[in-house]
Enzyme design. Structure first.
Site, PDB file in Angstrom:
ATOM      1  N   ILE A  17      23.665 -20.161  19.233  1.00  0.00           N
ATOM      2  CA  ILE A  17      25.089 -20.160  18.897  1.00  0.00           C
ATOM      3  C   ILE A  17      25.337 -21.018  17.657  1.00  0.00           C
ATOM      4  O   ILE A  17      26.121 -20.649  16.775  1.00  0.00           O
ATOM      5  CB  ILE A  17      25.903 -20.668  20.102  1.00  0.00           C
ATOM      6  CG1 ILE A  17      25.761 -19.713  21.291  1.00  0.00           C
ATOM      7  CG2 ILE A  17      27.367 -20.830  19.728  1.00  0.00           C
ATOM      8  CD1 ILE A  17      26.345 -20.242  22.604  1.00  0.00           C
ATOM      9  N   ASP A  37      17.352 -36.721  15.548  1.00  0.00           N
ATOM     10  CA  ASP A  37      17.523 -36.752  17.004  1.00  0.00           C
ATOM     11  C   ASP A  37      18.873 -37.388  17.272  1.00  0.00           C
ATOM     12  O   ASP A  37      19.074 -38.590  17.020  1.00  0.00           O
ATOM     13  CB  ASP A  37      16.398 -37.569  17.654  1.00  0.00           C
ATOM     14  CG  ASP A  37      16.548 -37.632  19.172  1.00  0.00           C
ATOM     15  OD1 ASP A  37      17.591 -37.174  19.700  1.00  0.00           O
ATOM     16  OD2 ASP A  37      15.621 -38.147  19.829  1.00  0.00           O
ATOM     17  N   ASN A  84      27.509 -29.121  19.345  1.00  0.00           N
ATOM     18  CA  ASN A  84      26.959 -27.897  19.933  1.00  0.00           C
ATOM     19  C   ASN A  84      25.564 -28.086  20.530  1.00  0.00           C
ATOM     20  O   ASN A  84      25.164 -27.335  21.423  1.00  0.00           O
ATOM     21  CB  ASN A  84      26.920 -26.815  18.833  1.00  0.00           C
ATOM     22  CG  ASN A  84      26.073 -25.628  19.219  1.00  0.00           C
ATOM     23  OD1 ASN A  84      26.495 -24.775  19.996  1.00  0.00           O
ATOM     24  ND2 ASN A  84      24.844 -25.555  18.696  1.00  0.00           N
ATOM     25  N   ARG A  87      32.198 -40.997  17.456  1.00  0.00           N
ATOM     26  CA  ARG A  87      32.505 -42.392  17.114  1.00  0.00           C
ATOM     27  C   ARG A  87      32.148 -42.691  15.657  1.00  0.00           C
ATOM     28  O   ARG A  87      32.831 -43.458  14.972  1.00  0.00           O
ATOM     29  CB  ARG A  87      31.744 -43.336  18.049  1.00  0.00           C
ATOM     30  CG  ARG A  87      32.288 -44.756  18.033  1.00  0.00           C
ATOM     31  CD  ARG A  87      31.343 -45.707  18.731  1.00  0.00           C
ATOM     32  NE  ARG A  87      30.022 -45.714  18.093  1.00  0.00           N
ATOM     33  CZ  ARG A  87      28.972 -46.414  18.541  1.00  0.00           C
ATOM     34  NH1 ARG A  87      29.060 -47.122  19.643  1.00  0.00           N
ATOM     35  NH2 ARG A  87      27.812 -46.379  17.898  1.00  0.00           N
ATOM     36  N   TYR A 113      23.184 -30.503  34.018  1.00  0.00           N
ATOM     37  CA  TYR A 113      23.829 -29.903  32.837  1.00  0.00           C
ATOM     38  C   TYR A 113      25.336 -29.748  33.059  1.00  0.00           C
ATOM     39  O   TYR A 113      26.146 -30.128  32.212  1.00  0.00           O
ATOM     40  CB  TYR A 113      23.168 -28.548  32.583  1.00  0.00           C
ATOM     41  CG  TYR A 113      23.834 -27.650  31.573  1.00  0.00           C
ATOM     42  CD1 TYR A 113      23.633 -27.840  30.216  1.00  0.00           C
ATOM     43  CD2 TYR A 113      24.623 -26.571  31.978  1.00  0.00           C
ATOM     44  CE1 TYR A 113      24.227 -26.997  29.280  1.00  0.00           C
ATOM     45  CE2 TYR A 113      25.210 -25.724  31.054  1.00  0.00           C
ATOM     46  CZ  TYR A 113      25.016 -25.945  29.712  1.00  0.00           C
ATOM     47  OH  TYR A 113      25.601 -25.104  28.794  1.00  0.00           O
ATOM     48  N   LYS A 157      28.343 -31.694  31.012  1.00  0.00           N
ATOM     49  CA  LYS A 157      29.318 -30.938  30.222  1.00  0.00           C
ATOM     50  C   LYS A 157      30.741 -31.181  30.724  1.00  0.00           C
ATOM     51  O   LYS A 157      31.693 -31.180  29.935  1.00  0.00           O
ATOM     52  CB  LYS A 157      28.985 -29.443  30.263  1.00  0.00           C
ATOM     53  CG  LYS A 157      27.763 -29.065  29.442  1.00  0.00           C
ATOM     54  CD  LYS A 157      28.105 -29.037  27.957  1.00  0.00           C
ATOM     55  CE  LYS A 157      26.950 -28.541  27.113  1.00  0.00           C
ATOM     56  NZ  LYS A 157      27.324 -28.358  25.698  1.00  0.00           N
TER      57      LYS A 157
HETATM   58  N1  LIG Z   1      23.840 -19.772  25.877  1.00  0.00           N
HETATM   59  C1  LIG Z   1      24.716 -19.823  26.876  1.00  0.00           C
HETATM   60  O1  LIG Z   1      24.712 -18.997  27.816  1.00  0.00           O
HETATM   61  C2  LIG Z   1      25.769 -20.895  26.894  1.00  0.00           C
HETATM   62  C3  LIG Z   1      26.801 -20.827  27.864  1.00  0.00           C
HETATM   63  C4  LIG Z   1      27.774 -21.807  27.893  1.00  0.00           C
HETATM   64  C5  LIG Z   1      27.734 -22.841  26.963  1.00  0.00           C
HETATM   65  N2  LIG Z   1      26.729 -22.888  26.039  1.00  0.00           N
HETATM   66  C6  LIG Z   1      26.721 -24.017  25.107  1.00  0.00           C
HETATM   67  O2  LIG Z   1      26.619 -23.531  23.782  1.00  0.00           O
HETATM   68  C7  LIG Z   1      25.886 -24.458  22.981  1.00  0.00           C
HETATM   69  C8  LIG Z   1      24.745 -23.740  22.269  1.00  0.00           C
HETATM   70  O3  LIG Z   1      23.941 -23.082  23.228  1.00  0.00           O
HETATM   71  P1  LIG Z   1      22.667 -22.229  22.824  1.00  0.00           P
HETATM   72  O4  LIG Z   1      22.442 -21.239  23.891  1.00  0.00           O
HETATM   73  O5  LIG Z   1      22.791 -21.776  21.403  1.00  0.00           O
HETATM   74  O6  LIG Z   1      21.527 -23.371  22.929  1.00  0.00           O
HETATM   75  P2  LIG Z   1      20.097 -23.483  22.194  1.00  0.00           P
HETATM   76  O7  LIG Z   1      19.195 -24.191  23.144  1.00  0.00           O
HETATM   77  O8  LIG Z   1      19.653 -22.164  21.668  1.00  0.00           O
HETATM   78  O9  LIG Z   1      20.408 -24.449  20.950  1.00  0.00           O
HETATM   79  C9  LIG Z   1      20.603 -25.812  21.125  1.00  0.00           C
HETATM   80  C10 LIG Z   1      20.085 -26.533  19.907  1.00  0.00           C
HETATM   81  O10 LIG Z   1      20.255 -27.949  20.104  1.00  0.00           O
HETATM   82  C11 LIG Z   1      19.134 -28.588  19.518  1.00  0.00           C
HETATM   83  N3  LIG Z   1      18.960 -29.939  20.087  1.00  0.00           N
HETATM   84  C12 LIG Z   1      18.608 -30.246  21.361  1.00  0.00           C
HETATM   85  N4  LIG Z   1      18.489 -31.581  21.500  1.00  0.00           N
HETATM   86  C13 LIG Z   1      18.769 -32.127  20.286  1.00  0.00           C
HETATM   87  C14 LIG Z   1      18.802 -33.454  19.796  1.00  0.00           C
HETATM   88  N5  LIG Z   1      18.496 -34.500  20.579  1.00  0.00           N
HETATM   89  N6  LIG Z   1      19.136 -33.675  18.501  1.00  0.00           N
HETATM   90  C15 LIG Z   1      19.426 -32.611  17.691  1.00  0.00           C
HETATM   91  N7  LIG Z   1      19.417 -31.329  18.105  1.00  0.00           N
HETATM   92  C16 LIG Z   1      19.086 -31.094  19.386  1.00  0.00           C
HETATM   93  C17 LIG Z   1      17.964 -27.670  19.891  1.00  0.00           C
HETATM   94  O11 LIG Z   1      16.821 -27.937  19.088  1.00  0.00           O
HETATM   95  C18 LIG Z   1      18.574 -26.307  19.660  1.00  0.00           C
HETATM   96  O12 LIG Z   1      18.373 -25.850  18.348  1.00  0.00           O
HETATM   97  C19 LIG Z   1      25.417 -25.562  23.941  1.00  0.00           C
HETATM   98  O13 LIG Z   1      26.302 -26.658  23.854  1.00  0.00           O
HETATM   99  C20 LIG Z   1      25.514 -24.918  25.294  1.00  0.00           C
HETATM  100  O14 LIG Z   1      25.718 -25.854  26.321  1.00  0.00           O
HETATM  101  C21 LIG Z   1      25.754 -21.948  25.977  1.00  0.00           C
END
Ligand SMILES: NC(=O)c1ccc[n+]([C@@H]2O[C@H](COP(=O)([O-])OP(=O)(O)OC[C@H]3O[C@@H](n4cnc5c(N)ncnc54)[C@H](O)[C@@H]3O)[C@@H](O)[C@H]2O)c1
Length: 267
Positions: A23, A68, A95, A128, A159, A163
């Site tokens: 996303i 990170d 995100n 912050r 999780y 959230k």
């Molecule tokens: N995919 C779904 O079904 C879904 C549903 C509801 C909510 N969401 C929310 O949407 C957002 C994106 O989801 P997604 O499916 O694209 O997830 P994803 O796992 O594909 O992407 C998450 C990204 O965060 C990065 N990341 C993780 N830890 C990190 C850190 N410590 N520092 C920097 N980067 C870090 C990862 O490397 C990854 O690129 C999330 O917040 C998720 O909770 C997703």
């Protein structure tokens, strides 16, 4: 998806965490297409590089920062770099995520802590660090990505709890800093088909087909469904929205789609 971009987005700076894939990558791609200046903060160097290359190829103004987000000093120095490069930052999208599907009894303390660190502490650190600048400018839109799991029990226990806390963080920021011109909203997606689901797909390739029966719109989400909502919340089209839970979930939270025919006897 053909996006309709609000004109005022052009030239604004947007910081997207976890934009290396899924996303976040689509948000970054859409923001760049809207002529925003895009900063991606991402842990995974390869995915970050791939995303930056993809967007740059289309002429987008994008810079990647490998970081990170759980590391306080790194967050502070990265935002300093972004500010130095772009000037002011108008939009932040929290995100990035960590997801573990275990139930409570199988959740180790390490997994619990890691979940809270990435999903709650990192947004806190980003907010912050960025807020003083937004307050000084009298302008900012912060978008925290939440989940339908925060609104009803759908598993992934740590999780969901992490959230739900993010949803509360949104309200705090919105109410406390609204008078300073800073808006903060939670975007609440339902199931979105991304790489994050790969392990689940490997175990059951039909998973999205099965899940879609719970969705009144009879499909799971696409990253572009969420990116469109982010650009709306980033724009002045949402100028009087703050502290909300902006639900983009194909109707999931509106009711139990497979249940009502049973209750009515119309199944
Ligand atoms: N995919 C779904 O079904 C879904 C549903 C509801 C909510 N969401 C929310 O949407 C957002 C994106 O989801 P997604 O499916 O694209 O997830 P994803 O796992 O594909 O992407 C998450 C990204 O965060 C990065 N990341 C993780 N830890 C990190 C850190 N410590 N520092 C920097 N980067 C870090 C990862 O490397 C990854 O690129 C999330 O917040 C998720 O909770 C997703």
């Amino acid at each position: 998806m053909t996006y309709q971009f609000a004109a005022e987005l052009a030239g604004r700076t947007i910081v997207i965490t976890g934009g290396g894939r899924g996303i976040g990558r689509e948000m970054a791609t859409a923001a760049a297409a809207a002529k925003m200046k895009v900063a991606i903060l991402e842990l995974d160097q390869k995915n970050l590089d791939d995303t930056v290359a993809l967007i740059s190829k289309t002429g987008g103004d994008v810079t990647g920062y490998q970081v990170d987000l759980c590391d306080e000093a790194a967050v502070i120095s990265t935002f300093a770099e972004v500010t130095k490069k772009f000037g002011k930052i108008e939009v932040l999208v929290n995100n990035a995520m960590f997801h573990d599907p275990s139930d409570l009894l199988d959740t180790s303390l390490d997994i619990w802590n890691q979940t809270l660190k990435v999903n709650l502490t990192a947004p806190f650190l980003c907010i912050r660090t960025l807020l003083p600048g937004m307050i000084k400018n009298g302008f900012g839109s912060i978008i925290n990505v939440g989940t339908v799991n925060s609104k009803m029990m759908i598993g992934s226990d740590a999780y969901s709890a992490s959230k739900a806390a993010v949803h509360a963080l949104t309200r705090t920021v919105a109410v406390r800093y609204g008078p300073d011109g800073v808006r903060c909203n939670t975007l609440v997606p339902g199931t979105v088909a991304t790489d994050a689901w790969q392990e689940r797909i490997d175990r059951n390739p039909q998973i999205f087909e099965k899940l879609k029966t719970w969705y009144p719109l009879r499909r799971v989400g696409k990253p572009s469904d969420i990116a469109a909502a982010v650009l709306f919340l980033a724009s002045d089209q949402s100028a009087w929205m703050t502290g909300t839970e902006f639900v983009v979930d194909g109707g999931l939270l509106a009711g139990y789609s497979p249940m009502y025919p049973l209750v009515e006897g119309s199944d």
